[in-house]
Write a protein that holds these residues in place. Structure first.
Motif, mmCIF file in Angstrom:
data_model
loop_
_atom_site.group_PDB
_atom_site.id
_atom_site.type_symbol
_atom_site.label_atom_id
_atom_site.label_comp_id
_atom_site.label_asym_id
_atom_site.label_seq_id
_atom_site.Cartn_x
_atom_site.Cartn_y
_atom_site.Cartn_z
ATOM 1 N N TRP A 246 36.142 39.558 40.207
ATOM 2 C CA TRP A 246 35.416 40.715 39.690
ATOM 3 C C TRP A 246 35.654 42.033 40.523
ATOM 4 C CZ3 TRP A 246 34.192 41.705 34.951
ATOM 5 C CH2 TRP A 246 33.649 42.938 34.678
ATOM 6 N N GLY A 247 36.058 42.027 41.607
ATOM 7 C CA GLY A 247 36.445 43.167 42.437
ATOM 8 C C GLY A 247 37.715 43.805 42.170
ATOM 9 N N ASP A 248 38.548 43.014 41.526
ATOM 10 C CA ASP A 248 40.016 43.381 41.066
ATOM 11 C C ASP A 248 39.915 44.147 39.847
ATOM 12 O OD1 ASP A 248 42.807 43.396 40.262
ATOM 13 O OD2 ASP A 248 43.241 41.449 41.402
ATOM 14 N N PRO A 249 40.470 45.455 40.111
ATOM 15 C CA PRO A 249 40.198 46.363 38.829
ATOM 16 C C PRO A 249 41.050 45.882 37.904
ATOM 17 C CG PRO A 249 40.482 47.602 41.010
ATOM 18 C CD PRO A 249 40.850 46.035 41.175
ATOM 19 N N LEU A 250 42.258 45.135 38.019
ATOM 20 C CA LEU A 250 42.955 44.690 36.684
ATOM 21 C C LEU A 250 42.545 43.648 36.058
ATOM 22 C CD1 LEU A 250 45.595 44.628 35.352
ATOM 23 C CD2 LEU A 250 46.616 43.199 37.061
#
Length: 430
Positions: A246-250
């Motif tokens: 979830w911390g990955d913007p993509l």
């Protein structure tokens, strides 16, 4: 050393993936007949299917975390629970046993569907993974086709037990194949490296956890093969998989994007017959249209993503799919008929369903060891979108023009987001 892809694992997974959809949609085409046989309302029979997306939204992330920590055991549990759910439905000729079996199978579904990226990452060479994800996803849609075909074959109340026995046999056979594949040869097979400069630069796509203890549920068996963590993810522990995904913007953007095509597909599949009925489209014709939609989706999911990934045109395909879907919905709103129903809904299946394997392939490429959790987030978002859009379209079921225009608008809303993915997707390519 190069790694030989284990396609047998993809075959086993594909069978189990199809089995989950078969159990889910067993009664979709025989709702009225089933209600009469089991002495309940049609709405109650509908809940045999609706329990799947509802529990998926709840269980998607926990099941993703299980797969990231104990992939093989989690996937096997999903296969076994699916088979058990199908068997439980045979224990009594009443609605209670049907619902109990459906609940078991619906608990299993996230463990199976979330694993579509993990199975390719662990058993296929990197260059084969887009193909593996396309095949695995197409098999899920193929399970829907099988369910529709069984509904067409077993149309009477007296034949429903035979349909359930056939489904149970398929689920048990699928689980047996997957277990045999995963536990007889649990590691990737190395093959000799090709001599020359290419051999020196070839990156091994998978390594064994030779230095990790064997999990307690797999005594005496080699641990699962895994791929190296994606760039920037080294050192993350499994319990941090949710934060990593979830911390990955993509990944967040892909989750938001998944809501829209999933929503339109579920709403169209649920209400196409009712929305087209005022235009003179019969129930039998509508069922044929929906069957062709899924068949087109199977073909598209098995072929289009492979070509798209090779040409690095993922963002373009998503834009084309969403725009074409919106245009098809507008056509149905302005000129509903049998002909436009066949044309529009088949095109939607052909172009919209391949969006799922494309998104999942991007997740696999991006997330490394958190791919189970990330895939769970995608599936959760999609199922949530399906529930929300289906409810909204259901409120307009007596106003077909407005309902089709609403679906067109939902597809168009996602187009800017799909276009904005071009740059981050380009950065993923070597």
């Amino acid at each position: 050393m190069q790694i030989r892809s284990r396609w047998s694992a993809i075959v086993g997974y594909s069978l189990v993936g199809a089995a989950t959809q078969l159990v889910w949609l067993n009664f979709a085409g025989v709702t009225t007949v089933a209600a009469a046989r089991y002495g309940v309302s049609e709405s109650a029979i509908g809940w045999l299917a609706q329990v799947f997306p509802l529990l998926y939204v709840v269980l998607a992330i926990p099941c993703g975390l299980i797969l990231d920590r104990w992939f093989r055991a989690g996937l096997v549990a999903g296969a076994v629970l699916t088979a058990l759910g199908a068997i439980v439905r045979l224990l009594g000729d009443n609605f209670g046993w049907l619902l109990a079996g459906q609940i078991l199978a619906s608990i299993a579904q996230p463990l199976v569907l979330n694993a579509v990226t993990g199975i390719t990452g662990r058993y296929l060479h990197e260059k084969h993974r887009p193909t593996g994800i396309a095949i695995g996803t197409a098999s899920i849609f193929a399970g829907m086709v099988i369910a529709f075909l069984l509904s067409a074959l077993f149309t009477t109340a007296a034949s429903l037990p035979t349909m359930l026995v056939t489904t149970a046999a398929f689920c048990v056979a699928a689980a047996a194949v997957l277990l045999a594949v995963l536990y007889t040869r649990p590691t990737l097979t190395p093959e000799p490296a090709v001599p020359g400069p290419a051999a020196a630069t070839t990156r091994e796509p998978a390594v064994s956890r030779a230095n990790e203890p064997v999990p307690p549920d797999q005594p005496g068996l080699p641990p699962d093969p895994v791929v190296p963590l994606a760039a920037g993810a080294a050192g993350r522990h499994h319990k941090g998989a949710l934060a990593a995904a979830w911390g990955d913007p993509l990944i967040r953007r892909l989750c938001i994007l998944a809501i829209f095509p999933f929503g339109v597909f579920v709403a169209m599949s649920t209400f196409a017959q009712a929305l087209l009925e005022p235009a003179g489209v019969t129930g039998g014709t509508a069922s044929t249209i929906l069957l062709l939609q899924v068949v087109a989706g199977v073909i598209g999911s098995a072929t289009i993503p492979i070509l798209v990934v090779r040409r690095r045109a993922e963002s373009l395909l998503l834009v084309i799919s969403l725009t074409t879907t919106a245009a098809a919905c507008v056509l149905l709103a302005l000129a509903p008929s049998t002909a436009t129903g066949f044309l529009s809904i088949t095109v939607i299946g052909l172009l919209l369903l391949p969006a799922l394997p494309i998104v999942l392939e991007l997740v696999e490429r991006r997330t490394g060891e958190a791919e189970g959790t990330a895939a769970g987030l995608i599936w959760m978002a999609g199922n949530l979108g399906g529930l929300v859009v289906a409810v909204a379209v259901g409120l307009l079921v007596h106003h077909p023009t407005a309902a089709f225009l609403l679906m067109a608008a939902i597809a168009l809303i996602a187009v800017p987001g799909a276009r904005a993915l071009h740059r981050p997707i380009t950065e993923l390519h070597p």
